[in-house]
Design a protein around this motif. Structure first.
Motif, PDB file in Angstrom:
ATOM      1  N   ALA A   1      -1.876 -14.024  -1.679  1.00 15.29           N
ATOM      2  CA  ALA A   1      -1.184 -14.847  -2.859  1.00 15.29           C
ATOM      3  C   ALA A   1      -1.647 -16.461  -2.781  1.00 15.29           C
ATOM      4  O   ALA A   1      -2.194 -16.994  -3.733  1.00 15.29           O
ATOM      5  N   LEU A   2      -1.706 -16.711  -1.650  1.00 19.10           N
ATOM      6  CA  LEU A   2      -2.078 -18.224  -1.414  1.00 19.10           C
ATOM      7  C   LEU A   2      -3.809 -18.400  -1.710  1.00 19.10           C
ATOM      8  O   LEU A   2      -4.068 -19.444  -2.233  1.00 19.10           O
ATOM      9  N   VAL A   3      -4.495 -17.371  -1.341  1.00 18.81           N
ATOM     10  CA  VAL A   3      -6.007 -17.475  -1.747  1.00 18.81           C
ATOM     11  C   VAL A   3      -6.015 -17.182  -3.112  1.00 18.81           C
ATOM     12  O   VAL A   3      -6.849 -18.081  -3.797  1.00 18.81           O
TER      13      VAL A   3
ATOM     14  N   MET B   1      -3.342  -5.031   1.964  1.00 17.43           N
ATOM     15  CA  MET B   1      -2.094  -5.717   2.629  1.00 17.43           C
ATOM     16  C   MET B   1      -0.826  -5.028   1.866  1.00 17.43           C
ATOM     17  O   MET B   1       0.135  -4.842   2.434  1.00 17.43           O
ATOM     18  N   ILE B   2      -0.897  -4.702   0.595  1.00 13.23           N
ATOM     19  CA  ILE B   2      -0.025  -4.003  -0.193  1.00 13.23           C
ATOM     20  C   ILE B   2       0.275  -2.598   0.410  1.00 13.23           C
ATOM     21  O   ILE B   2       1.403  -2.220   0.742  1.00 13.23           O
ATOM     22  N   ALA B   3      -0.762  -1.951   0.600  1.00 15.45           N
ATOM     23  CA  ALA B   3      -0.615  -0.621   1.554  1.00 15.45           C
ATOM     24  C   ALA B   3       0.249  -0.715   2.644  1.00 15.45           C
ATOM     25  O   ALA B   3       0.963  -0.028   3.058  1.00 15.45           O
ATOM     26  N   PHE B   4      -0.105  -1.676   3.573  1.00 12.05           N
ATOM     27  CA  PHE B   4       0.375  -1.884   4.802  1.00 12.05           C
ATOM     28  C   PHE B   4       1.931  -2.201   4.776  1.00 12.05           C
ATOM     29  O   PHE B   4       2.634  -1.660   5.438  1.00 12.05           O
ATOM     30  N   ALA B   5       2.075  -3.015   3.802  1.00 15.92           N
ATOM     31  CA  ALA B   5       3.496  -3.340   3.663  1.00 15.92           C
ATOM     32  C   ALA B   5       4.347  -2.384   2.743  1.00 15.92           C
ATOM     33  O   ALA B   5       5.268  -1.867   3.535  1.00 15.92           O
ATOM     34  N   GLY B   6       3.857  -1.621   2.171  1.00 14.94           N
ATOM     35  CA  GLY B   6       4.618  -0.363   1.601  1.00 14.94           C
ATOM     36  C   GLY B   6       4.608   0.908   2.588  1.00 14.94           C
ATOM     37  O   GLY B   6       5.538   1.229   2.670  1.00 14.94           O
ATOM     38  N   TYR B   7       3.596   1.040   3.426  1.00 14.38           N
ATOM     39  CA  TYR B   7       3.721   2.152   4.562  1.00 14.38           C
ATOM     40  C   TYR B   7       4.819   1.307   5.694  1.00 14.38           C
ATOM     41  O   TYR B   7       5.727   2.358   6.017  1.00 14.38           O
TER      42      TYR B   7
ATOM     43  N   SER C   1     -16.564 -13.382  -2.029  1.00 14.93           N
ATOM     44  CA  SER C   1     -15.009 -13.964  -1.623  1.00 14.93           C
ATOM     45  C   SER C   1     -14.015 -12.978  -2.373  1.00 14.93           C
ATOM     46  O   SER C   1     -13.017 -12.538  -2.137  1.00 14.93           O
ATOM     47  N   GLN C   2     -14.411 -12.837  -3.707  1.00 19.25           N
ATOM     48  CA  GLN C   2     -13.501 -12.230  -4.650  1.00 19.25           C
ATOM     49  C   GLN C   2     -13.471 -10.651  -4.192  1.00 19.25           C
ATOM     50  O   GLN C   2     -12.475  -9.981  -4.264  1.00 19.25           O
ATOM     51  N   SER C   3     -14.530 -10.054  -3.552  1.00 15.75           N
ATOM     52  CA  SER C   3     -14.635  -8.631  -3.202  1.00 15.75           C
ATOM     53  C   SER C   3     -13.633  -8.521  -1.977  1.00 15.75           C
ATOM     54  O   SER C   3     -12.805  -7.592  -1.965  1.00 15.75           O
ATOM     55  N   ALA C   4     -13.805  -9.341  -1.110  1.00 16.90           N
ATOM     56  CA  ALA C   4     -13.033  -9.583   0.087  1.00 16.90           C
ATOM     57  C   ALA C   4     -11.474  -9.546  -0.178  1.00 16.90           C
ATOM     58  O   ALA C   4     -10.644  -9.152   0.340  1.00 16.90           O
ATOM     59  N   LEU C   5     -11.129 -10.558  -1.330  1.00 13.95           N
ATOM     60  CA  LEU C   5      -9.858 -10.697  -1.725  1.00 13.95           C
ATOM     61  C   LEU C   5      -9.444  -9.480  -2.341  1.00 13.95           C
ATOM     62  O   LEU C   5      -7.910  -9.097  -1.939  1.00 13.95           O
ATOM     63  N   LEU C   6      -9.971  -8.783  -3.255  1.00 14.30           N
ATOM     64  CA  LEU C   6      -9.492  -7.527  -3.810  1.00 14.30           C
ATOM     65  C   LEU C   6      -9.235  -6.270  -2.793  1.00 14.30           C
ATOM     66  O   LEU C   6      -8.122  -5.761  -2.891  1.00 14.30           O
TER      67      LEU C   6
END
Length: 147
Positions: free
Chosen positions: A87-89, A115-121, A104-109
């Motif tokens: 979110a900060l990026v 990160m959403i997958a790690f948080a959800g799991y 950088s946009q590809s890396a961010l995507l």
């Protein structure tokens, strides 16, 4: 990824798995899914038929709970903090280097998705571990002592 693994000197077994589209994250995700199913299905409490010599015996309570609690304690905070970083990026407060990505946009995507997958799991694992913990707690403990 295959070219990067080859350039980094990966073993032939690793390169073969990579050529089939399997890497450590896929294998660990499959193992994590198996753990999650074991926490919520009956075969997570009593070994099923396909476990040959263990068939019908109770699964020791610590066997699924230890990796589940460790996984929840590490993956949920990692995913939540990583999502905050993304979110900060995205708002321009921080920057991200492209690394092996084209931009950088590809890396961010990819970072957002990961990160959403790690948080959800991690959160799902915590909820399933708590449910398993409560369903498998010892019963019939009689409290004794003088009044």
């Amino acid at each position: 990824m295959l070219a990067t693994s080859r350039r980094n000197g990966a073993s032939e077994m690793w390169l073969t798995l990579e050529s089939w589209g399997l890497d450590a994250t896929v294998l660990l995700a499959a193992l994590g899914t198996f753990l999650l199913w074991g926490l919520v299905r009956p075969w997570g409490q009593v070994f099923p038929r396909w476990t040959l010599f263990l068939h019908g015996r109770r699964v020791p309570r610590w066997l699924p709970l230890a990796p589940a609690l460790i996984g929840a304690a590490t993956l949920a905070p990692y995913g939540v903090l990583g999502t905050g970083y993304c979110a900060l990026v995205s708002t321009g407060v921080l920057t991200i280097r492209p690394g092996d990505f084209h931009s950088s946009q590809s890396a961010l995507l990819v970072s957002w998705i990961g990160m959403i997958a790690f948080a959800g799991y991690g959160v799902t694992l915590a909820v399933a571990a708590r449910s398993y913990w409560l369903r498998t707690r010892p019963t019939g403990l009689v409290r004794t002592g003088a009044r």
